[in-house]
Design a protein around this motif. Structure first.
Motif, mmCIF file in Angstrom:
data_model
loop_
_atom_site.group_PDB
_atom_site.id
_atom_site.type_symbol
_atom_site.label_atom_id
_atom_site.label_comp_id
_atom_site.label_asym_id
_atom_site.label_seq_id
_atom_site.Cartn_x
_atom_site.Cartn_y
_atom_site.Cartn_z
ATOM 1 N N ARG A 90 1.015 -1.294 -0.136
ATOM 2 C CA ARG A 90 -0.105 -0.080 -0.051
ATOM 3 C C ARG A 90 0.994 1.241 -0.062
ATOM 4 N NH1 ARG A 90 -5.191 0.595 3.868
ATOM 5 N NH2 ARG A 90 -5.912 -0.927 2.523
ATOM 6 N N ASP A 162 -2.174 -2.851 -3.777
ATOM 7 C CA ASP A 162 -3.156 -2.558 -2.837
ATOM 8 C C ASP A 162 -3.327 -1.230 -3.211
ATOM 9 O OD1 ASP A 162 -4.659 -3.636 -0.581
ATOM 10 O OD2 ASP A 162 -3.862 -1.902 0.280
ATOM 11 N N GLY A 164 -3.047 2.417 -3.790
ATOM 12 C CA GLY A 164 -2.067 3.451 -4.454
ATOM 13 C C GLY A 164 -0.958 2.714 -5.066
ATOM 14 N N THR A 210 -10.557 -8.909 -8.303
ATOM 15 C CA THR A 210 -11.357 -8.780 -6.805
ATOM 16 C C THR A 210 -12.713 -8.246 -7.010
ATOM 17 O OG1 THR A 210 -9.230 -7.905 -5.897
ATOM 18 C CG2 THR A 210 -11.006 -7.452 -4.518
ATOM 19 N N PHE A 239 -13.460 4.468 -6.186
ATOM 20 C CA PHE A 239 -13.893 4.194 -7.457
ATOM 21 C C PHE A 239 -12.282 3.707 -7.971
ATOM 22 C CE2 PHE A 239 -15.546 4.122 -11.988
ATOM 23 C CZ PHE A 239 -16.771 3.638 -11.646
ATOM 24 N N ASN A 241 -9.228 0.112 -8.234
ATOM 25 C CA ASN A 241 -9.406 -1.070 -8.871
ATOM 26 C C ASN A 241 -10.607 -1.976 -8.546
ATOM 27 O OD1 ASN A 241 -8.837 -4.075 -8.389
ATOM 28 N ND2 ASN A 241 -7.164 -3.471 -10.046
ATOM 29 N N VAL A 242 -10.870 -2.052 -7.139
ATOM 30 C CA VAL A 242 -11.896 -3.047 -6.623
ATOM 31 C C VAL A 242 -13.494 -2.217 -7.116
ATOM 32 C CG1 VAL A 242 -13.100 -4.011 -4.807
ATOM 33 C CG2 VAL A 242 -10.622 -3.750 -5.144
ATOM 34 N N ASP A 262 -14.524 9.223 -3.730
ATOM 35 C CA ASP A 262 -13.309 8.736 -3.626
ATOM 36 C C ASP A 262 -12.557 9.909 -2.588
ATOM 37 O OD1 ASP A 262 -12.832 10.965 -5.221
ATOM 38 O OD2 ASP A 262 -12.406 9.798 -6.823
ATOM 39 N N TYR A 263 -11.489 10.143 -2.661
ATOM 40 C CA TYR A 263 -10.483 10.842 -1.773
ATOM 41 C C TYR A 263 -11.098 12.247 -1.886
ATOM 42 C CZ TYR A 263 -7.423 12.613 -5.004
ATOM 43 O OH TYR A 263 -6.664 13.382 -6.113
ATOM 44 N N ALA A 314 -13.147 1.465 -0.385
ATOM 45 C CA ALA A 314 -11.900 2.308 -0.429
ATOM 46 C C ALA A 314 -11.132 2.031 0.789
ATOM 47 C CB ALA A 314 -12.479 3.791 -0.140
ATOM 48 N N ASN A 337 -10.779 -4.002 2.690
ATOM 49 C CA ASN A 337 -10.470 -4.664 3.696
ATOM 50 C C ASN A 337 -11.024 -4.071 5.366
ATOM 51 O OD1 ASN A 337 -9.074 -7.020 2.881
ATOM 52 N ND2 ASN A 337 -7.581 -5.786 2.187
HETATM 53 P P1 NAD Z 1 -7.381 1.772 -5.273
HETATM 54 O O1 NAD Z 1 -5.768 2.589 -4.799
HETATM 55 O O2 NAD Z 1 -7.224 1.429 -6.648
HETATM 56 O O3 NAD Z 1 -8.615 2.529 -4.837
HETATM 57 C C1 NAD Z 1 -8.744 3.155 -3.989
HETATM 58 C C2 NAD Z 1 -10.146 3.953 -3.837
HETATM 59 O O4 NAD Z 1 -10.395 4.526 -2.618
HETATM 60 C C3 NAD Z 1 -9.735 5.370 -4.685
HETATM 61 O O5 NAD Z 1 -10.760 5.639 -5.564
HETATM 62 C C4 NAD Z 1 -9.391 6.335 -3.727
HETATM 63 O O6 NAD Z 1 -9.538 7.670 -4.309
HETATM 64 C C5 NAD Z 1 -10.372 6.149 -2.820
HETATM 65 N N1 NAD Z 1 -10.135 6.749 -1.382
HETATM 66 C C6 NAD Z 1 -8.802 6.811 -0.839
HETATM 67 N N2 NAD Z 1 -9.037 7.363 0.633
HETATM 68 C C7 NAD Z 1 -10.375 7.867 0.731
HETATM 69 C C8 NAD Z 1 -11.171 8.387 1.512
HETATM 70 N N3 NAD Z 1 -10.574 8.863 2.690
HETATM 71 N N4 NAD Z 1 -12.533 8.322 1.478
HETATM 72 C C9 NAD Z 1 -13.222 7.956 0.336
HETATM 73 N N5 NAD Z 1 -12.412 7.248 -0.663
HETATM 74 C C10 NAD Z 1 -11.227 6.962 -0.544
HETATM 75 O O7 NAD Z 1 -7.111 0.605 -4.222
HETATM 76 P P2 NAD Z 1 -7.934 -0.850 -4.371
HETATM 77 O O8 NAD Z 1 -6.966 -1.789 -4.761
HETATM 78 O O9 NAD Z 1 -9.219 -0.542 -5.083
HETATM 79 O O10 NAD Z 1 -8.185 -1.204 -2.789
HETATM 80 C C11 NAD Z 1 -9.383 -0.943 -2.247
HETATM 81 C C12 NAD Z 1 -9.690 -1.581 -1.049
HETATM 82 O O11 NAD Z 1 -9.761 -2.845 -1.370
HETATM 83 C C13 NAD Z 1 -8.708 -1.573 -0.025
HETATM 84 O O12 NAD Z 1 -9.284 -1.853 1.193
HETATM 85 C C14 NAD Z 1 -7.723 -2.822 -0.332
HETATM 86 O O13 NAD Z 1 -6.913 -3.304 0.809
HETATM 87 C C15 NAD Z 1 -8.899 -3.658 -0.830
HETATM 88 N N6 NAD Z 1 -8.588 -4.875 -1.735
HETATM 89 C C16 NAD Z 1 -8.040 -4.602 -2.830
HETATM 90 C C17 NAD Z 1 -7.637 -5.870 -3.589
HETATM 91 C C18 NAD Z 1 -7.006 -5.825 -4.954
HETATM 92 O O14 NAD Z 1 -6.892 -6.597 -5.686
HETATM 93 N N7 NAD Z 1 -6.633 -4.604 -5.413
HETATM 94 C C19 NAD Z 1 -7.892 -7.121 -2.832
HETATM 95 C C20 NAD Z 1 -8.480 -7.077 -1.790
HETATM 96 C C21 NAD Z 1 -8.800 -6.251 -1.103
#
Ligand code: NAD
Length: 436
Positions: A90, A162, A164, A210, A239, A241-242, A262-263, A314, A337
């Protein structure tokens, strides 16, 4: 936004978040609840309550300006009795050791639940990737990989993307790790990371895995509840990856995305949004903010929006007691998670809102990561149909086990999912004994 002179710039103001507790503590409470419900051996509980290894590395990186900045990186290895440590990396300004301890433990439960022969790990760097140029991100990633040295490896600890990080990050880690090995060994260590680009040895279907796994769980839930997904509405927090892949797949099934955020902020449209167009907007602008097909709303309005499914995708601990009371959905589908605090879990349960737990719902990522690792090991390439077919079978099989365990023991799905994983871990310790 590139950081030009190495001076840390401020992170854009976040649209607010739930009162953040400590993820490690929340995960420990979940473990304790499941341990009591199944009568887990106290020795196994003691071992699993803490990670095996907690690694912190401080490493200097040259910024584009020529200045050097010291970064703090982590890798937590929770448990490896079932196989090599496995878990994401991350990049986020709020990364802490306790957060990674919680996330690493979640990986142990997730792999054990799905009978994937991996353990649990998680790593990260405390910084905001949005404030750095591509060249700086590459140097930060390579230097972090170098600092981790032999603490990761294809049979020891296998990182993945994960929050970022993405396929490009994984390719930089792979390339750095390969170049630190002897020439003859180079190609054999490609599987030191998963979630790579296809060209670098990644798997078809990994990027969407995912979100796809999440949708398999939603499909099973809907069948069990006699609920029609075609025509239903959903909201997604995050919005990335997941969130974006889940939204696209659900919309292909006839469900409507009515709110997201999102953020930078939140948006809504009760008539529905097109997740493909929204994705293009995010690629261009870095956020859902400013999307023309919706109006901006506040964070509180987002959690109180009228919808059938609420999908947090998120960060962790975003749904506290307040959000849990506001949610109008029939089910909370944990894409992220640890999105729910212990109090929120209780409130949602009391209000009769189903919670499909993270270790079940978001495990499609690690499942396809395992397939990628296997393909690399065997020098094979599976087509998308094969990967998706295996994923669907695994998700549906595990979902059915969780549903049966929950019904038999009259417990919630989260505790049921934990118990299935913990039973596998307990059996492994019983067979092997605890060294020496
Ligand atoms: P990512 O970086 O692709 O997306 C994260 C999203 O969350 C972005 O849209 C971001 O702008 C938003 N975000 C960040 N801070 C925020 C806030 N304070 N308020 C609202 N939105 C916010 O990450 P990802 O890979 O999609 O992961 C998202 C979640 O899924 C995490 O908890 C990660 O651990 C979990 N996860 C990811 C995977 C994977 O394969 N990528 C697998 C299992 C679990």
């Amino acid at each position: 936004m590139a950081q030009k002179d190495g001076t840390p710039q401020s992170v854009p103001p976040s649209p607010g978040s739930a009162h953040k507790g400590n993820l490690h503590t929340v995960m420990q409470a979940q473990l304790e609840k499941a341990a009591r419900a199944m009568n887990l051996s106290s020795d196994v509980y003691t071992i699993l309550a803490q990670p095996k290894t907690e690694l912190i590395v401080n490493f200097p990186v040259r910024m584009d300006s020529g200045k050097y900045v010291l970064f703090k990186g982590y890798r937590v290895q929770h448990n490896n009795i079932l196989g090599p440590y496995k878990g994401g990396i991350r990049y986020h300004e709020d990364v802490t050791l306790d957060e990674l301890k919680g996330l690493a433990a979640a990986m142990t439960w997730k792999c054990a639940l799905h009978d994937i022969p991996f353990g649990g790990g998680k790593g990260g760097i405390k910084f905001s990737p949005r404030l750095h140029s591509r060249a700086e991100l590459e140097r930060i990633t390579r230097r972090y990989t170098h600092a981790l040295g032999d603490n990761i490896g294809p049979e020891l600890d296998i990182p993945a993307p994960d929050v970022g990080t993405n396929a490009q990050t994984m390719v930089w880690i792979m390339d750095t790790y390969m170049n630190l090995r002897g020439t003859g060994e180079k190609n054999a260590v490609r599987r030191v990371v998963t979630g790579k680009s296809i060209t670098a040895g990644g798997s078809y279907g990994r990027e969407a895995a995912t979100g796809q796994g999440l949708v398999h769980c939603v499909t099973e839930w809907a069948q069990g509840r006699n609920f029609n997904l075609n025509g239903c509405s959903f909201a997604v927090q995050g919005f990335g990856n997941v969130g974006s892949h889940a939204a696209k797949i659900l919309s292909r099934m006839g469900a409507t995305l009515v709110a997201t955020g999102d953020y930078k902020g939140y948006i809504a449209n009760p008539e529905g949004m097109n997740p493909y167009k929204l994705s293009e907007h995010v690629t261009q602008h870095g956020s859902v903010e400013g999307y023309r097909g919706a109006r901006p709303i506040g964070r509180d309005d987002f959690f109180g929006v009228e919808c059938d499914l609420m999908i947090p995708a998120a960060l962790e601990l975003e749904i506290g007691e307040k959000e849990a009371r506001a949610i109008k959905a029939k089910a909370v589908i944990e894409g992220a998670n640890g999105p729910c605090t212990t109090e929120a879990d209780q409130v949602l349960g009391d209000r009769g809102i189903d919670v499909l737990p993270d270790i079940l719902v978001n495990s499609g990522g690690v499942a396809v990561s395992y397939y990628e690792w296997l393909q690399n090991k065997r020098s094979e390439r599976w087509d998308l149909e094969e990967v998706d077919g295996r994923l669907e079978k695994r998700m549906k099989r595990t979902y059915a086990m969780v549903r049966e365990t929950a019904a038999q023991r009259k417990i919630d799905y989260r505790t049921a999912a934990y118990i299935i994983g913990l039973e596998r871990l307990q059996t492994a310790y019983a067979e092997r004994g605890i060294f020496p």
